[in-house]
Design an enzyme around this catalytic site. Structure first.
Site, PDB file in Angstrom:
ATOM      1  N   LYS A  13       0.821  -1.211   0.000  1.00  0.00           N
ATOM      2  CA  LYS A  13       0.000   0.000   0.000  1.00  0.00           C
ATOM      3  C   LYS A  13       0.856   1.263   0.000  1.00  0.00           C
ATOM      4  O   LYS A  13       2.042   1.236   0.318  1.00  0.00           O
ATOM      5  CB  LYS A  13      -0.980  -0.036   1.180  1.00  0.00           C
ATOM      6  CG  LYS A  13      -2.105  -1.052   0.906  1.00  0.00           C
ATOM      7  CD  LYS A  13      -3.192  -1.050   1.938  1.00  0.00           C
ATOM      8  CE  LYS A  13      -4.269  -2.071   1.520  1.00  0.00           C
ATOM      9  NZ  LYS A  13      -5.295  -2.261   2.557  1.00  0.00           N
ATOM     10  N   ARG A  16      -3.327 -10.064   5.108  1.00  0.00           N
ATOM     11  CA  ARG A  16      -3.688 -10.119   3.689  1.00  0.00           C
ATOM     12  C   ARG A  16      -2.503  -9.584   2.895  1.00  0.00           C
ATOM     13  O   ARG A  16      -2.186  -8.403   2.993  1.00  0.00           O
ATOM     14  CB  ARG A  16      -4.946  -9.273   3.462  1.00  0.00           C
ATOM     15  CG  ARG A  16      -5.451  -9.268   2.033  1.00  0.00           C
ATOM     16  CD  ARG A  16      -6.681  -8.370   1.927  1.00  0.00           C
ATOM     17  NE  ARG A  16      -7.223  -8.359   0.582  1.00  0.00           N
ATOM     18  CZ  ARG A  16      -6.748  -7.618  -0.415  1.00  0.00           C
ATOM     19  NH1 ARG A  16      -5.719  -6.832  -0.206  1.00  0.00           N
ATOM     20  NH2 ARG A  16      -7.311  -7.664  -1.612  1.00  0.00           N
TER      21      ARG A  16
HETATM   22  C1  7PJ Z   1      -7.968  -4.727   1.912  1.00  0.00           C
HETATM   23  C2  7PJ Z   1      -8.991  -5.538   1.437  1.00  0.00           C
HETATM   24  C3  7PJ Z   1      -7.707  -4.694   3.304  1.00  0.00           C
HETATM   25  C4  7PJ Z   1      -9.486  -6.284   3.559  1.00  0.00           C
HETATM   26  C5  7PJ Z   1      -8.085  -4.486  -0.206  1.00  0.00           C
HETATM   27  C6  7PJ Z   1      -5.198  -3.282  -1.689  1.00  0.00           C
HETATM   28  C7  7PJ Z   1      -6.546  -2.726  -1.771  1.00  0.00           C
HETATM   29  N1  7PJ Z   1      -9.747  -6.323   2.242  1.00  0.00           N
HETATM   30  N2  7PJ Z   1      -9.054  -5.377   0.099  1.00  0.00           N
HETATM   31  N3  7PJ Z   1      -8.494  -5.494   4.079  1.00  0.00           N
HETATM   32  N4  7PJ Z   1      -7.410  -4.092   0.853  1.00  0.00           N
HETATM   33  N5  7PJ Z   1     -10.210  -7.035   4.391  1.00  0.00           N
HETATM   34  O1  7PJ Z   1      -4.955  -4.486  -1.616  1.00  0.00           O
HETATM   35  O2  7PJ Z   1      -4.281  -2.414  -1.722  1.00  0.00           O
HETATM   36  O3  7PJ Z   1      -6.838  -3.980   3.827  1.00  0.00           O
HETATM   37  S1  7PJ Z   1      -7.846  -3.943  -1.842  1.00  0.00           S
END
Ligand code: 7PJ
Length: 262
Positions: free
Chosen positions: A204, A238
């Protein structure tokens, strides 16, 4: 949790994993690297991303979930905010729902309740198209904890057991870099709810801004951030770089075991 974005514009894989055969290859890769969960999503939620139709989203994710389910014994998280996608995905083998809108879209609470699988409720201020314009909080932690409380109550009212809920502060979703750092540095304050925490910080812009690095260079910073989140009690990370994160987490957990052993 390994990220499997099935979007032609996906920022971190540049569309290399589209269409679905390439997505399944990438899924196999993530499994080999040690992912316990694959987070499969067909709608980009990055800042400024445009929405996709239900039909388009289903056509991206369903064939991939079916193929992954047929090949691997792994948890599959469906990254969606649409009730119909949740229902279809769980029907073909998804075992978890990851909703950046925390089940606030029409029919999502009911769909998640019927699906009977664990749900990740993420905090976001605003909407992806505009959320980074001017994030503002009176009290960052109080507002996020209040949001979790409100969504947990809505889930309970919809028949979703508390034990099915996972909470996520939503790093980068309507937060300044400083607010993201404050969240990540004080994650322990979010464990008062009693639910496990999921943290997504991989690649990010917060990492990029610390290191002055483009997206494809952010692996080391991302692994460091994920490891520090795990050290503070995050249960699910994640990430895009599964192999590297798994190794770092093994060291983190080895230290955790000995933390109170003297
Ligand atoms: C997240 C997500 C996060 C959860 C994305 C990216 C943007 N789902 N989906 N938590 N981020 N639960 O991967 O930069 O931080 S998409």
């Amino acid at each position: 949790m390994g990220v499997l974005n099935i979007t032609p514009d996906s920022f971190s894989d540049g569309g290399f994993y589209f269409p679905s055969e390439k997505a399944v290859d990438h899924a196999a890769n993530l499994v080999e690297q040690g992912a316990d969960i694959l987070d499969i999503g067909g709608e980009s939620t990055r800042p400024g991303a445009a929405p996709v139709s239900l039909e388009e989203e289903l056509s991206r994710v369903i064939p991939v979930i079916e193929a992954v389910r047929a090949r691997f014994d792994i948890d599959i998280s469906i990254d969606t905010s649409k009730a119909a996608v949740m229902t279809s995905a769980v029907k073909v083998g998804a075992t978890m729902i990851n909703d950046v809108y925390a089940l606030q879209k029409e029919g999502a609470l009911e769909a998640a309740s019927r699906a009977g699988v664990p749900v990740c409720l993420m905090h976001m201020q605003g909407e992806p198209e505009t959320m980074q314009n001017a994030p503002h909080y009176q009290n960052l932690f109080e507002e996020i904890i209040a949001f979790f409380g409100e969504r947990m109550a809505a889930c309970e009212a919809a028949g979703i057991e508390k034990g099915m809920l996972i909470l996520d502060p939503g790093i980068g979703f309507g937060k300044t870099d400083q607010q993201n750092l404050q969240l990540l540095a004080n994650l322990g304050r979010l464990t008062s709810t009693g639910s496990p925490l999921l943290v997504g910080v991989s690649r990010k812009s917060m990492i990029g801004n610390i290191l002055n690095q483009a997206v494809e260079q952010r692996m080391i910073g991302s692994v460091a951030a994920a490891t520090l989140a795990a050290w503070q009690g995050a249960s699910i990370l994640r990430v895009h770089d599964v192999k590297e994160t798994v190794a770092a987490l093994a060291v983190c957990y080895a230290l955790k075991v000995e933390r109170n052993s003297l």
